[in-house]
Design a protein around this motif. Sequence first.
Motif, PDB file in Angstrom:
ATOM      1  N   GLU A 166     -31.691 -51.200 -71.998  1.00  0.00           N
ATOM      2  CA  GLU A 166     -30.947 -49.950 -71.406  1.00  0.00           C
ATOM      3  C   GLU A 166     -29.782 -49.488 -72.014  1.00  0.00           C
ATOM      4  O   GLU A 166     -28.858 -50.225 -72.566  1.00  0.00           O
ATOM      5  CB  GLU A 166     -30.761 -50.149 -69.872  1.00  0.00           C
ATOM      6  CG  GLU A 166     -31.928 -50.660 -69.127  1.00  0.00           C
ATOM      7  CD  GLU A 166     -31.372 -50.902 -67.738  1.00  0.00           C
ATOM      8  OE1 GLU A 166     -32.327 -51.103 -66.786  1.00  0.00           O
ATOM      9  OE2 GLU A 166     -30.474 -51.252 -67.361  1.00  0.00           O
ATOM     10  N   LEU A 167     -29.713 -48.173 -72.526  1.00  0.00           N
ATOM     11  CA  LEU A 167     -28.357 -47.717 -73.016  1.00  0.00           C
ATOM     12  C   LEU A 167     -27.558 -46.930 -72.068  1.00  0.00           C
ATOM     13  O   LEU A 167     -27.950 -46.432 -70.932  1.00  0.00           O
ATOM     14  CB  LEU A 167     -28.978 -46.524 -73.824  1.00  0.00           C
ATOM     15  CG  LEU A 167     -29.917 -46.849 -75.303  1.00  0.00           C
ATOM     16  CD1 LEU A 167     -30.277 -45.454 -75.991  1.00  0.00           C
ATOM     17  CD2 LEU A 167     -29.017 -47.841 -76.070  1.00  0.00           C
ATOM     18  N   VAL A 168     -26.188 -47.187 -72.248  1.00  0.00           N
ATOM     19  CA  VAL A 168     -25.283 -46.603 -71.360  1.00  0.00           C
ATOM     20  C   VAL A 168     -24.491 -45.793 -72.202  1.00  0.00           C
ATOM     21  O   VAL A 168     -23.551 -46.518 -72.727  1.00  0.00           O
ATOM     22  CB  VAL A 168     -24.551 -47.693 -70.418  1.00  0.00           C
ATOM     23  CG1 VAL A 168     -23.304 -47.027 -69.629  1.00  0.00           C
ATOM     24  CG2 VAL A 168     -25.448 -48.327 -69.461  1.00  0.00           C
ATOM     25  N   VAL A 169     -24.588 -44.564 -72.114  1.00  0.00           N
ATOM     26  CA  VAL A 169     -24.177 -43.778 -73.537  1.00  0.00           C
ATOM     27  C   VAL A 169     -24.011 -42.350 -73.054  1.00  0.00           C
ATOM     28  O   VAL A 169     -24.189 -41.703 -72.101  1.00  0.00           O
ATOM     29  CB  VAL A 169     -25.037 -43.840 -74.764  1.00  0.00           C
ATOM     30  CG1 VAL A 169     -25.240 -45.048 -75.114  1.00  0.00           C
ATOM     31  CG2 VAL A 169     -26.476 -43.260 -74.302  1.00  0.00           C
ATOM     32  N   PHE A 170     -22.918 -41.765 -73.988  1.00  0.00           N
ATOM     33  CA  PHE A 170     -22.713 -40.419 -73.728  1.00  0.00           C
ATOM     34  C   PHE A 170     -23.737 -39.613 -74.437  1.00  0.00           C
ATOM     35  O   PHE A 170     -24.432 -40.306 -75.183  1.00  0.00           O
ATOM     36  CB  PHE A 170     -21.213 -39.855 -74.423  1.00  0.00           C
ATOM     37  CG  PHE A 170     -20.147 -40.542 -73.499  1.00  0.00           C
ATOM     38  CD1 PHE A 170     -19.755 -39.934 -72.263  1.00  0.00           C
ATOM     39  CD2 PHE A 170     -19.551 -41.659 -73.872  1.00  0.00           C
ATOM     40  CE1 PHE A 170     -18.708 -40.239 -71.395  1.00  0.00           C
ATOM     41  CE2 PHE A 170     -18.577 -42.205 -73.104  1.00  0.00           C
ATOM     42  CZ  PHE A 170     -18.076 -41.470 -71.870  1.00  0.00           C
ATOM     43  N   LEU A 178     -32.691 -45.248 -81.327  1.00  0.00           N
ATOM     44  CA  LEU A 178     -32.429 -46.167 -80.193  1.00  0.00           C
ATOM     45  C   LEU A 178     -32.999 -45.599 -78.884  1.00  0.00           C
ATOM     46  O   LEU A 178     -33.456 -46.552 -78.085  1.00  0.00           O
ATOM     47  CB  LEU A 178     -30.736 -46.521 -80.198  1.00  0.00           C
ATOM     48  CG  LEU A 178     -30.139 -47.437 -80.991  1.00  0.00           C
ATOM     49  CD1 LEU A 178     -28.673 -47.619 -80.869  1.00  0.00           C
ATOM     50  CD2 LEU A 178     -30.583 -48.802 -81.099  1.00  0.00           C
ATOM     51  N   GLN A 179     -32.747 -44.479 -78.753  1.00  0.00           N
ATOM     52  CA  GLN A 179     -33.007 -43.679 -77.397  1.00  0.00           C
ATOM     53  C   GLN A 179     -34.600 -44.019 -77.403  1.00  0.00           C
ATOM     54  O   GLN A 179     -35.071 -44.142 -76.213  1.00  0.00           O
ATOM     55  CB  GLN A 179     -33.045 -42.088 -77.726  1.00  0.00           C
ATOM     56  CG  GLN A 179     -31.475 -41.889 -77.440  1.00  0.00           C
ATOM     57  CD  GLN A 179     -31.587 -40.296 -77.756  1.00  0.00           C
ATOM     58  OE1 GLN A 179     -31.877 -39.418 -76.931  1.00  0.00           O
ATOM     59  NE2 GLN A 179     -30.425 -40.066 -78.583  1.00  0.00           N
ATOM     60  N   SER A 180     -35.518 -43.722 -78.601  1.00  0.00           N
ATOM     61  CA  SER A 180     -37.042 -43.957 -78.256  1.00  0.00           C
ATOM     62  C   SER A 180     -37.238 -45.303 -77.991  1.00  0.00           C
ATOM     63  O   SER A 180     -38.576 -45.678 -77.561  1.00  0.00           O
ATOM     64  CB  SER A 180     -37.591 -43.348 -79.707  1.00  0.00           C
ATOM     65  OG  SER A 180     -37.248 -44.284 -80.831  1.00  0.00           O
ATOM     66  N   ARG A 184     -34.543 -47.599 -70.479  1.00  0.00           N
ATOM     67  CA  ARG A 184     -33.939 -46.663 -69.481  1.00  0.00           C
ATOM     68  C   ARG A 184     -32.630 -45.943 -70.374  1.00  0.00           C
ATOM     69  O   ARG A 184     -31.791 -46.854 -70.825  1.00  0.00           O
ATOM     70  CB  ARG A 184     -33.446 -47.107 -68.334  1.00  0.00           C
ATOM     71  CG  ARG A 184     -32.933 -46.233 -67.236  1.00  0.00           C
ATOM     72  CD  ARG A 184     -32.623 -46.899 -66.193  1.00  0.00           C
ATOM     73  NE  ARG A 184     -31.916 -46.041 -65.097  1.00  0.00           N
ATOM     74  CZ  ARG A 184     -31.532 -46.340 -63.769  1.00  0.00           C
ATOM     75  NH1 ARG A 184     -31.809 -47.705 -63.563  1.00  0.00           N
ATOM     76  NH2 ARG A 184     -30.786 -45.639 -62.946  1.00  0.00           N
ATOM     77  N   VAL A 185     -32.222 -44.918 -70.184  1.00  0.00           N
ATOM     78  CA  VAL A 185     -31.057 -44.284 -70.457  1.00  0.00           C
ATOM     79  C   VAL A 185     -30.278 -43.692 -69.499  1.00  0.00           C
ATOM     80  O   VAL A 185     -30.560 -43.022 -68.732  1.00  0.00           O
ATOM     81  CB  VAL A 185     -31.073 -43.171 -71.650  1.00  0.00           C
ATOM     82  CG1 VAL A 185     -29.487 -42.806 -72.061  1.00  0.00           C
ATOM     83  CG2 VAL A 185     -31.789 -43.589 -72.763  1.00  0.00           C
TER      84      VAL A 185
END
Length: 198
Positions: A166-170, A178-180, A184-185
């Motif tokens: 899971e990414l916790v990002v702006f 990374l997104q792909s 979950r983002v």
Amino acid sequence: MTNRRLWLIDAGYLFNSRHSVTANYQFSYLKLRNKLEHDGPIWRAYYLNSTNNPPSEAQDNFHNWLRSAPPNGPKIITKLYELKTQRADKAYCEICGTKVNLSCPNQSETTPLHKINNEIQKGVDVGIATLSLIHKENYDTLILSSGDSDLLDAIEFLSEIGKKVELVVFKTAVSTELQSRADRVYWIDDFSNEIAAN
């Protein structure tokens, strides 16, 4: 069934990317952790950053607060690396490839040579990859606060062995690679008011 979650934070990424909300946006790590824990507890969290050596008193105080347990602090382990200095007097134009010489505006023919240096973060990406692999038997979900595609090999390996990512990002400066690969983002911009520092 448990879902043990490990949160790894590239502090430089979060600090620089927070401006995607507003120019002076500040967030609280305690509020951000509480927000993430609505979806289940975080087993362990690490904050990785490069700092001056020695760090300033304000940095020391902030790092001590990060390590403090709730309700006073977010209980995040800090891993700090020294900033690395590199020469910055030569650069290349990204468009045409021309070498550009930089000079200090206070340099004159009568003064000693002013050396131009740049301080850069080093060690954080390796630290994140190492922690994600060292602890691979201890968590089910990796929560990553970084936008750096240098972590792609580690993320692909962890995905292949069944870890959720899971990414916790702006919404800026996040590698689409990374997104792909994320399950979950969490886009911080979407809940920025909830975690804003007071």
